[in-house]
Each structure stands twice: as C-alpha cells, then as structure tokens.
Design an enzyme around this catalytic site. Structure first.
Site, mmCIF file in Angstrom:
data_model
loop_
_atom_site.group_PDB
_atom_site.id
_atom_site.type_symbol
_atom_site.label_atom_id
_atom_site.label_comp_id
_atom_site.label_asym_id
_atom_site.label_seq_id
_atom_site.Cartn_x
_atom_site.Cartn_y
_atom_site.Cartn_z
ATOM 1 N N HIS A 174 0.851 -1.191 0.000
ATOM 2 C CA HIS A 174 0.000 0.000 0.000
ATOM 3 C C HIS A 174 0.889 1.243 0.000
ATOM 4 O O HIS A 174 2.104 1.173 0.117
ATOM 5 C CB HIS A 174 -0.970 0.001 1.189
ATOM 6 C CG HIS A 174 -0.382 0.432 2.511
ATOM 7 N ND1 HIS A 174 -1.128 1.024 3.498
ATOM 8 C CD2 HIS A 174 0.888 0.335 2.996
ATOM 9 C CE1 HIS A 174 -0.348 1.287 4.527
ATOM 10 N NE2 HIS A 174 0.868 0.889 4.263
ATOM 11 N N CYS A 189 5.653 6.823 4.142
ATOM 12 C CA CYS A 189 4.486 5.987 3.817
ATOM 13 C C CYS A 189 3.820 6.423 2.513
ATOM 14 O O CYS A 189 2.956 5.710 1.991
ATOM 15 C CB CYS A 189 3.457 6.029 4.945
ATOM 16 S SG CYS A 189 4.068 5.262 6.458
ATOM 17 N N HIS A 212 5.001 0.360 -0.521
ATOM 18 C CA HIS A 212 5.781 -0.518 0.343
ATOM 19 C C HIS A 212 4.776 -1.563 0.845
ATOM 20 O O HIS A 212 3.699 -1.670 0.272
ATOM 21 C CB HIS A 212 6.429 0.277 1.490
ATOM 22 C CG HIS A 212 5.442 0.951 2.365
ATOM 23 N ND1 HIS A 212 4.788 2.113 2.010
ATOM 24 C CD2 HIS A 212 4.925 0.619 3.576
ATOM 25 C CE1 HIS A 212 3.952 2.466 2.965
ATOM 26 N NE2 HIS A 212 4.011 1.578 3.921
ATOM 27 N N HIS A 270 3.421 -4.659 4.092
ATOM 28 C CA HIS A 270 3.421 -5.145 5.473
ATOM 29 C C HIS A 270 2.932 -6.583 5.519
ATOM 30 O O HIS A 270 2.171 -7.025 4.662
ATOM 31 C CB HIS A 270 2.481 -4.283 6.344
ATOM 32 C CG HIS A 270 2.889 -2.854 6.463
ATOM 33 N ND1 HIS A 270 4.001 -2.462 7.159
ATOM 34 C CD2 HIS A 270 2.354 -1.714 5.965
ATOM 35 C CE1 HIS A 270 4.126 -1.141 7.095
ATOM 36 N NE2 HIS A 270 3.140 -0.659 6.365
ATOM 37 N N ASP A 275 -4.855 -10.612 0.375
ATOM 38 C CA ASP A 275 -3.524 -11.211 0.514
ATOM 39 C C ASP A 275 -2.761 -11.140 -0.809
ATOM 40 O O ASP A 275 -3.273 -11.507 -1.870
ATOM 41 C CB ASP A 275 -3.661 -12.672 0.951
ATOM 42 C CG ASP A 275 -2.311 -13.288 1.298
ATOM 43 O OD1 ASP A 275 -1.437 -12.566 1.807
ATOM 44 O OD2 ASP A 275 -2.135 -14.495 1.047
ATOM 45 N N HIS A 276 -1.512 -10.677 -0.729
ATOM 46 C CA HIS A 276 -0.643 -10.542 -1.901
ATOM 47 C C HIS A 276 -1.216 -9.565 -2.928
ATOM 48 O O HIS A 276 -0.948 -9.679 -4.128
ATOM 49 C CB HIS A 276 -0.316 -11.906 -2.527
ATOM 50 C CG HIS A 276 0.708 -12.663 -1.722
ATOM 51 N ND1 HIS A 276 0.419 -13.231 -0.515
ATOM 52 C CD2 HIS A 276 2.030 -12.909 -1.943
ATOM 53 C CE1 HIS A 276 1.496 -13.817 -0.037
ATOM 54 N NE2 HIS A 276 2.493 -13.630 -0.873
ATOM 55 N N GLU A 280 -0.037 -3.700 12.064
ATOM 56 C CA GLU A 280 0.634 -3.352 10.805
ATOM 57 C C GLU A 280 2.147 -3.569 10.918
ATOM 58 O O GLU A 280 2.796 -4.013 9.977
ATOM 59 C CB GLU A 280 0.318 -1.897 10.467
ATOM 60 C CG GLU A 280 0.665 -1.511 9.040
ATOM 61 C CD GLU A 280 0.143 -0.125 8.692
ATOM 62 O OE1 GLU A 280 -0.869 -0.023 7.997
ATOM 63 O OE2 GLU A 280 0.753 0.877 9.121
#
Lengths: 135, 135, 135, 135, 135, 135
Positions: C13, C32, C38, C40, C78-79, C123
């Site tokens: 994100h 950010c 980037h 998490h 996810d991913h 996070e």
C-alpha cells in the site's frame, strides 16, 4: 544459504518406558509420565541448506517445502496421540529428541540429497531441540 | 563469540523473471508474482563473529553496528519497492535469498575482515533465510 | 465470553490523498507516501463476543470463523496492492484504521447479529489499531 | 488499574459430546474429536482490576496472584488429561471457552470481591478466548 | 477506533518504602527490594481512542505519537534508575502500577482532550499492568 | 542432537571501565554508562549437544538442566546489580558478551565433558550474543 519453513501441530503424548514400572517412570520422567497423557503445541522449523538456483532465486520453493512438511509430518501427527496412534513411536519414547529424529528421517526421504537438512522442534516456550542428522 | 543486532524494514516486492511470460511466472511463483506487488515487514538479524575486545568487553559496539545497518540497509530498502526503486535488484529476483545476499555484501564492505558475518532475514512468521557467505 | 481467531495477510500500500499534491502527501504521510508502494505483514485478530452454546461449548466454531475470514479478507487482500487492486479503497486512504473498518464491515455481514464483533489489525510490531464498530 | 499475571500449562483433551455418536462428533468438532486425545500448551492471563494500594503501590501482589494461580489452576490441570483426569469437566466439553469459565470460577473464590476478575486463555497461536464473568 | 504505538525502555529500580525497615521491605517485596537495584526491559503500549479523521484516515498520526512518547517517557526513563534519577518517583514506590500512572499523566498533558488515553506497561513476560485513567 | 532450556533473570548493570574517566566511559558506552545503573530482562538459552541416551530418549534431562541453570545462574544474578553484587564482574565490564562467558564457565563445570555447551543471552529484543566456548 539456508532457508526455513515453520509449521505447527498439536499432539498428546506421555514419556514412558514399557520395560520400567510406573514408579521408575515417574521417578525419571516426572509428570511427563502421567498415565492419561498431556499435550503440546509443537512448532517445527525445517531448514534446508544449499545453493541458490540462479533462475528462480530460490534454494528450494518454500511452498513446495510447506506441502512436503504437511504431507509427511502434519497429517501424520497433528491432533494425534503419539503413543497410541503413531506406529513411528512403537517402542520409541516420544521425547522431543526422538520426535525430531523421526521427523528428520521422514523429510530426508523427500528432500533432494544435494541439500543438507536440519529440524528444530519446540515443545514448550522453554524447551526445544535441534537435529542435523550428523551422528 | 557472536553478537547480533536486529533491525526491521517494510518493503514491497513481487517475484518475477522478466524472461518468462506471466503464465510461467504465476505457475512458479504463485500469488507472489501478482503484477501490482505485495509487501512484508522484513526482520533482519546481523550476526558478527569475533573475539571480545579485552578493553571494552565488546566484540563490536552494537550501537555502531546499528548505525551501519541503518545506513546500508534500512535507508536503502525501507518503505521502498524492491523491484522498482532499488537498482540492486535490476535483473535479480527479490526472493528472500537474494535480498539476504545483497544485504550481506553491503554489510561485508563495512565490517572489518577479521570478523565473520552472517545475516538472517525473516519474511513472514513462517519463512526465513540465513546466509553466511560461504558458497 | 469473547473468542478470537488470528489470520495474517501480506499486502502493498501507500498512504496518499489524491486531492493533495506530492509535496503535501510527503509532508503528512512521510515515507508511507512514497510513490511505488511498500508493504506489510498484516496480522488480524477477529474477536466475537456472545454466549457459550450449551451444547457445543463454543461461542462460535473457530473453524467456521477461520473460513469466513479467509473468504472475506484473506482471499481479497492477501498478496494484493490495496491501492491498485482493491476497489474497497477507491477514494479511501488505506491506513490501518481504514483497513480495519473495511474488514469489520465485510465480516459484520457474515457474523450473526447476536454477536458483537471487534477487529484488531497489527501493521508493524509497533503499530496496531482496534475497531469495535461503536462510532 | 488492571494487573496481569501470565502462567502456562500443558494438557491433553478431546472435544466430544457423550450423547452424540462418533460421526456427529467428528462432523462438528473435526480432528479435535479424535478418540485418543491431542494436546496444547495453554497460556493463561489472569487480569485483576482494582485500585492501587497507596501503601504498597500494588493492586494485588503479583507474587501472591502467581501462587493462587498455581494452586488452583496449574497443579490441577498441568500435564493432565482434561477429559479423563479432571472432574471439573465431567459432562462439560473441554473447549477453550469452558476451560476459561472453570478457571474463572476457581480463581473467583480466591480473589477478594472488591476486585474484578478476567481471564484470557490462549490455546494455539491462532485461537484464544477471554472471559470476564459478565453473563 | 483505538490506535496503539509501542515503545520500549530499560531501567533499574527497586521496590522499597522508606518508612519501613529493611526486614519489612524484604517481607513484602521479596527480591524486588534488594538494596542495589535490579532492572527490566519495559514495553509500553499507548492506546489513543477517538474518531478517524476523514481527511487523513488517521485517528492520530502514529509518527507524532511516537515523538510524544519518546520526549515524555523514553528520554526521561530510558537507561535511568527510577528510584535515584527520576523525581517523579520521590516518595512513590516504582511499581509497574505507579510507573503506568506517571506515564499516563505525562502523556495526558500532550494528547488532545477529545481522545481517551490508555497505557499498558509490560515489566516481564509474565507481569503487566493496564491503566485507563478511570479511577 | 542439541537440546535447549530457556530461563530468564532480571538484573541491573552499567557499562564502565574503572581506569577511564566519566567522559571517556560516556563517549564509548553512551547511556549504558549512566552512573546509577539501568537494567534488563535477560533471556538465557542453554544448548547442550550430544547423543541421545537410547534408554530415556533424552540427550540430557531438561528438568535437571533447569535446576543446574537455576542454581548456577538465576540464584546468582536474578534481581541483582551485576556491578555491585556479583564478584564475577570485579574488574570485568558486564557487557552481554562477558556475562555470557561467565555463565558458560559456571555451567561448563556442571555439564558432563562429553557434551558440547553453548549459551545465547538476549539483552533486549534487538541485541543478543552467542558463546560456544571456542576461542
């Protein structure tokens, strides 16, 4: 380069030598020998040591390693009683050390010989064992 | 005697070989090859192996090691897209293995030759790699 | 009585308000807001609060809750790149707070009204949020 | 002000309703109903809520709380089979929820009424329950 | 919606009431009263409860919260002896409970009144306290 | 086969060389040299490497190892000031490295020579050391 996949399983066991009487088992193994079993959340780390494949950038595909661990270890031991349900421990006391050796042998058959294999098995937050097959 | 400093960084990446088409990338790398990237909280452990300095009682000053790691690794990769932002991965698939090798080389230049250097990189709670430079 | 199921997902994100220019985004969101994303390892805890079923001894079957979380949250995020791949964040900045609200709403539709629902989203090891739907 | 003491115990159990046949138990409880038991490392957090004693600076002495937990919970359940060894679970399915209620009642008898009592019981890294006695 | 920032500090302390003699201090506080101090790695979680800002998607900017915690708590207590170096504990026994109250008050001055504030302080892996200011 | 027992202790210390003045100590050791001490929750892992006893299935009985660690290490250092209370550190700076060497020597006397001994000492979540006695 070594790579590691972690998996978990939950099992019951007791530490008990059939040739010993209850008193001796209790003396040596303490409450771990109680007759009706207790259990653990086992955490297994499987380390594979080898060269990086220059095409993929992987030593081994950890997705593949995950499936091998699940087939060989998790399906076999998860939610089982190691003493009663698992022939691997017939005549073999299911200590963390012995469980690690059994797991190492099961996985060794499935991992290419060119890779070194090591397993770490954590039984409680204070107790763990590590086996590299080098005896 | 080995000493270890732990640092963390957050980055995006995808696993992808340019010479392969999307279908082959998806077949080999699964959801790790999705085109718009995903990301991880990477945890890096840097181990330095050497003798204790009899004056200070340190192998190396971990404050110094922290600053070296931050300069060479964290400032370079934290909150970055490893594929797009980082020339270290031009033509190099940013698998955990390859990231660990890149980090090891960056740090090797900054740590005195008399010390052995090892890095462990944790990508998820289930996947990690360890590189000691011994190929 | 409250019960909790934990699941994880990895996503990319960036924090970014479309109506603001890059300079203002950078000022407010710092690294950010870097343009190439980037990522998490997100850890999600889903808490369901209700009475124990006197037959089963469960508040809810955590296996069922696991499947609901996987269908509604893990398969969706996810991913993935939350900004680019997920319409849930069209015009909505994917902060941990907003992700938690989106997840809470997705799960609220699938959990019986008689149960209270809370979500905790971690996070990084230092940053987490908790949402109970009580606005 | 709330204070918390954490303790652990290891036990075997199976989820099983005597009035149901094996097939129905297996359908509802899955591998948790396997006949020969499995086990867990249970982590118990006991929270006591009250005012700080202005003399000692304690809400309660956590050493005292530790001893109460060990007497009432750890000695009773550690290295035991909850189904076979523990009369507290006669006719009561040893789900995490029911174990938490049993523990809460055992401790409630030992903690002064002026304090609120809450327990959190973690069964696996993904499953936990929280009970505050407010039914 | 609640958001949490975690920070850590390391400090020495002893539990000791000046009006009591050594024997009574030892009886009440045990080895925590040993005269030459011991110490802990304290882990602090600061929870801020409020509405999400519809512009930023933040309850509060966790970077800002991090800086406030570091200014008010970490710089004040990190690598200090709470009994000898910190006037906040003149005549106040530095139990985890009292440390949490001191921290809560220091932070309360810096967090806008519209937000509720809670702190959790972990002293060892087995002992922690939680303070919400509601006395 | 290696087996590991984990124990913890809490102690105060400062890093300080008597032959140096305050300014030099502060320059080299930073806030770790503050005069009134600070402290840590130390986590000790003791690894013993040897063959599995074919009778018991143990390398060493971890209950026995626990008692040895408690007698030699925990009773000696827990809730102590390493600089003031512990003659082991007379003229020896209590860095994590030196503490690990002291612990290794204390345990080496109690573990049979046929076993290899290694200790890992974790001082903070970011700093740890490992000593195998191979100098």
């Amino acid at each position: 380069m070594k790579v590691c996949r972690r998996e978990t399983f939950n099992a019951a066991h007791r530490l008990f030598i059939e040739d010993w009487n209850e008193a001796k088992n209790l003396e040596v193994f303490g409450k771990c020998s109680y007759p009706n079993y207790h259990g653990h959340n086992y955490t297994l780390e499987v380390w594979v040591d080898g060269d990086i494949d220059p095409n993929t950038g992987f030593v081994v595909d950890l997705k593949t390693l995950k499936h091998i661990i699940r087939e060989e270890v998790i399906e076999r031991f998860d939610h089982k009683n190691l003493n009663l349900d698992c022939p691997e421990f017939d005549g073999l006391n299911p200590t963390a050390e012995n469980i690690a050796v059994v797991i190492w042998k099961l996985l060794r058959n499935r991992i290419d010989e060119s890779f070194k294999l090591e397993v770490q098995l954590t039984e409680t937050e204070n107790n763990k064992v590590f086996y590299s097959g080098e005896e």
